[in-house]
Design a protein around this motif. Structure first.
Motif, mmCIF file in Angstrom:
data_model
loop_
_atom_site.group_PDB
_atom_site.id
_atom_site.type_symbol
_atom_site.label_atom_id
_atom_site.label_comp_id
_atom_site.label_asym_id
_atom_site.label_seq_id
_atom_site.Cartn_x
_atom_site.Cartn_y
_atom_site.Cartn_z
ATOM 1 N N ASN A 252 0.735 -1.135 0.012
ATOM 2 C CA ASN A 252 -0.097 0.114 -0.046
ATOM 3 C C ASN A 252 0.802 1.272 -0.122
ATOM 4 N N LYS A 253 0.747 2.344 -0.799
ATOM 5 C CA LYS A 253 1.568 3.452 -0.769
ATOM 6 C C LYS A 253 1.092 4.437 0.318
ATOM 7 N N PRO A 254 2.343 5.234 0.551
ATOM 8 C CA PRO A 254 2.145 6.166 1.619
ATOM 9 C C PRO A 254 0.925 7.015 1.482
ATOM 10 N N TRP A 255 0.443 7.674 0.480
ATOM 11 C CA TRP A 255 -0.485 8.567 0.225
ATOM 12 C C TRP A 255 -2.009 8.042 0.225
ATOM 13 N N LEU A 256 -1.849 6.731 0.130
ATOM 14 C CA LEU A 256 -3.269 6.037 0.147
ATOM 15 C C LEU A 256 -3.568 5.432 1.796
ATOM 16 N N CYS A 257 -2.376 5.827 2.554
ATOM 17 C CA CYS A 257 -2.625 5.575 3.922
ATOM 18 C C CYS A 257 -2.855 6.826 4.633
ATOM 19 N N PHE A 258 -3.245 6.855 6.005
ATOM 20 C CA PHE A 258 -3.316 8.092 6.742
ATOM 21 C C PHE A 258 -1.822 8.177 7.119
ATOM 22 N N ARG A 259 -1.402 9.498 7.307
ATOM 23 C CA ARG A 259 -0.052 9.813 7.565
ATOM 24 C C ARG A 259 0.737 9.355 8.802
ATOM 25 N N ASP A 260 -0.399 9.056 9.917
ATOM 26 C CA ASP A 260 -0.285 8.475 11.119
ATOM 27 C C ASP A 260 0.725 7.306 11.196
ATOM 28 N N TYR A 261 0.485 6.425 10.314
ATOM 29 C CA TYR A 261 1.498 5.258 10.303
ATOM 30 C C TYR A 261 0.967 4.482 9.003
ATOM 31 N N ASP A 262 1.879 3.703 8.923
ATOM 32 C CA ASP A 262 2.092 2.738 7.380
ATOM 33 C C ASP A 262 0.842 1.711 7.612
ATOM 34 N N CYS A 263 -0.122 1.931 6.649
ATOM 35 C CA CYS A 263 -1.331 1.169 6.802
ATOM 36 C C CYS A 263 -1.064 -0.273 6.362
ATOM 37 N N ASN A 264 0.057 -0.791 5.980
ATOM 38 C CA ASN A 264 0.500 -2.017 5.606
ATOM 39 C C ASN A 264 0.282 -3.025 6.789
ATOM 40 N N TRP A 265 0.440 -2.123 7.919
ATOM 41 C CA TRP A 265 0.496 -3.039 9.176
ATOM 42 C C TRP A 265 -0.716 -3.447 9.574
ATOM 43 N N ASN A 266 -1.948 -3.152 8.977
ATOM 44 C CA ASN A 266 -3.234 -3.610 9.243
ATOM 45 C C ASN A 266 -3.802 -4.730 8.193
ATOM 46 N N VAL A 267 -3.024 -5.282 7.146
ATOM 47 C CA VAL A 267 -3.348 -6.365 6.395
ATOM 48 C C VAL A 267 -2.118 -7.363 6.625
ATOM 49 N N ASP A 268 -2.628 -8.461 6.858
ATOM 50 C CA ASP A 268 -1.788 -9.571 7.426
ATOM 51 C C ASP A 268 -0.598 -9.764 5.948
ATOM 52 N N ILE A 269 -1.166 -9.744 4.848
ATOM 53 C CA ILE A 269 -0.309 -10.359 3.773
ATOM 54 C C ILE A 269 0.671 -9.301 3.203
ATOM 55 N N LEU A 270 0.337 -7.855 3.708
ATOM 56 C CA LEU A 270 1.196 -6.880 3.556
ATOM 57 C C LEU A 270 2.094 -6.088 4.476
ATOM 58 N N GLN A 271 2.132 -6.926 5.745
ATOM 59 C CA GLN A 271 2.905 -6.511 6.708
ATOM 60 C C GLN A 271 4.486 -6.667 6.268
ATOM 61 N N GLU A 272 4.833 -7.421 5.366
ATOM 62 C CA GLU A 272 6.166 -7.517 4.850
ATOM 63 C C GLU A 272 6.774 -6.189 4.329
ATOM 64 N N PHE A 273 5.844 -5.207 4.067
ATOM 65 C CA PHE A 273 5.970 -4.071 3.439
ATOM 66 C C PHE A 273 5.981 -2.837 4.118
ATOM 67 N N ALA A 274 5.672 -2.965 5.753
ATOM 68 C CA ALA A 274 5.292 -2.120 6.660
ATOM 69 C C ALA A 274 6.493 -1.580 6.994
ATOM 70 N N SER A 275 6.635 -0.308 7.007
ATOM 71 C CA SER A 275 7.821 0.324 7.997
ATOM 72 C C SER A 275 7.359 1.976 8.185
#
Length: 521
Positions: free
Chosen positions: A397-420
């Protein structure tokens, strides 16, 4: 074409049998024919040893070195005006990754380039499969008839290419590159990206342009867009510094209808940007953290390694040429892309490529097998100030499609490998440096807000241990609406149902006037 030429004093013949050599002597009887004997490459040198998946770029344990290939020994006389070589082409296999085929072409190039330049040298390749397109370029073709390709190569450029490592077994650009690069042809060099069928990447492209300027480059910025990108969004791209070229999309004939890769062969249009000699292509979801203008010194294709013997096309040096574009188009029905997309296809065309350090296209990704030390190293790189990485490429998930507060990849199990969160923060620093009138192109649509809340609730249900789902959103974009329909919470009532649709429409101000060039078939 050859028989009418009397300027050939010497003809070098490589990989022809005795009867074929006799035929050459009958064909051009006045020339002196030199049979070139080239030793075979050792059996233990495979394509994988020339193009390993990984090399020790930091030289922590060893200095990467390429295997050496046998070289031709040629007497000074007679001078060789024509180098003719017969290339193997076994179409049943991976003919373009045949070590012998590469070896023969490199040696033909070396013999041709050894000329002192006082007389023209031609190279004739006899092959049913197309030659390496970025060694002997189609711009240098004098004539092609059947399986015979006659070139008059630019010897200076050929010599430069032959100074590069034989494969990706060594870096073609050192990890600590000279960033103070001066080019006499700066006006004919540009960064380029492409947007087709995806207005959600407009914000990413605007941020990428901002990052290029912040890194100190003054090169042109060129963006290819198709008719699906609205005038309003084009106005934002142009205001960010992109020169807009409108293109007709190119359909991937092997893609399913409406699939993610249906139109990604549109990237081939880059080769039609013939106002430029060199293009550094960049994906629209990355940031340039340090100036990479020095890559304009490099030939096509220069890129980072991906997996196996392949390169990653997210950052790559391209040399526009209409005939290369035609080559790409000529084979779209026959060539199989390993990933169904443009990257796989380009890897089948350009099998001879030049490795640059992964810091020049560093993927925001934590591999499952990464040790803690490796993870911490990546986190340090993501947030280093001043930056260590040249390019940071945002996967998931791209940064601008998340809220700026945190990386929204954290909230999707299969995307957590992209979370920082650190990499996320780095992107938002660039966003905040953008003028306010450009930041509005990064506002969130109501549907995206609903999607983010849906993912957050799923993370809460699963009680993800990272705990990001507990963070209260402070991002002002949460309460900023630019559409007719703003009650995004109501979308969640039927979220995920099969027949659910988003009927909201974007209400956007009229676009600024733009001038767009056109690239078509």
């Amino acid at each position: 074409k050859l028989t009418g030429r009397n300027e050939f004093q010497g003809i070098g013949l490589l990989n022809f049998n005795d009867s074929e050599v006799d035929h050459w002597k009958q064909l051009i009887p006045d020339a002196e024919h030199v049979v070139l004997n080239l030793d075979h490459v050792s059996n233990d040198i495979t394509w994988e040893s020339l193009y390993p998946e990984w090399i020790d770029e930091e030289e922590e344990f060893e200095v990467p070195t390429c295997p050496s290939l046998p070289k031709l020994q040629v007497a000074g006389k007679p001078r060789i005006d024509l180098v003719a070589v017969k290339l193997p082409c076994i179409k049943l296999g991976t003919w373009s990754r045949d070590v012998a085929r590469l070896h023969l072409q490199l040696e033909a190039a070396r013999i041709a380039s050894s000329s002192k330049g006082l007389h023209p040298v031609h190279v004739l390749l006899v092959t049913e499969c197309f030659p390496i397109p970025n060694l002997f370029t189609c711009k240098d073709i004098v004539v092609r008839e059947g399986n015979a390709w006659l070139y008059k190569p630019d010897l200076h450029r050929l010599r430069e290419k032959l100074l590069l490592p034989v494969g990706s077994c060594e870096l073609a650009v050192p990890l600590k590159a000279k960033e103070n690069f001066y080019s006499e042809r700066a006006r004919r060099e540009a960064y380029a990206t492409i947007l087709h069928s995806a207005h959600v990447y407009v914000c990413g492209a605007i941020a990428a342009a901002q990052s290029i300027r912040m890194a100190g480059s003054t090169r042109d910025l060129v963006i290819l867009v198709d008719e699906t990108i609205s005038d309003y969004h084009r106005g934002g791209l142009e205001a960010a510094g992109w020169k807009i070229h409108t293109i007709q999309r190119i359909r991937n004939p092997k893609a399913e209808r409406d699939a993610y890769n249906e139109w990604n062969y549109s990237k081939f249009r880059l080769w039609q940007l013939t106002d430029y000699d060199k293009i550094i292509f960049i994906d629209a979801d990355l940031l340039i953290l340090r100036n990479i203008d020095f890559l304009f010194e490099m030939p096509e294709i220069t890129a980072t390694g991906n997996n196996a013997t392949l390169f990653n096309s997210g950052v790559m040096v391209v040399e526009p040429s209409n005939c290369t574009f035609q080559l790409l188009m000529d084979h779209i029905y026959e060539i199989e892309s390993y990933n169904g997309g443009d990257q796989g296809y380009l890897n089948e065309i350009f099998t001879w490529w030049h490795r640059i350090p992964k810091h020049m296209n560093f993927l925001k990704h934590f591999w499952e097998g990464d040790e803690e030390e490796k993870k911490h190293m990546k986190i340090r790189l993501f947030g280093a100030d001043p930056p260590i990485l040249y390019v940071l490429h945002y996967l998931g998930n791209k940064p601008w499609l998340c809220f700026r507060d945190y990386d929204c990849n954290w909230n999707v199990d299969i995307l957590q490998e992209f979370a920082s969160d650190i990499a996320h923060k780095t992107w938002w620093k660039v966003h905040d440096a953008m003028p306010e009138h450009l930041q509005k192109f990064c506002l969130l649509r109501s549907k995206q807000k609903a999607a983010l809340e849906w993912d957050r609730r799923q993370a809460e249900k699963a009680n993800y241990t990272d705990g990001h789902w507990k963070i209260k959103i402070q991002d002002k974009r949460l309460k900023t609406c630019f559409e007719d329909f703003c009650f995004w919470e109501s979308m969640l009532w039927h979220w995920g149902e099969k027949n659910w649709t988003d009927n909201s429409t974007a209400s956007t101000p009229p676009p600024p006037a733009i001038t767009s060039a056109s690239l078509s078939s």
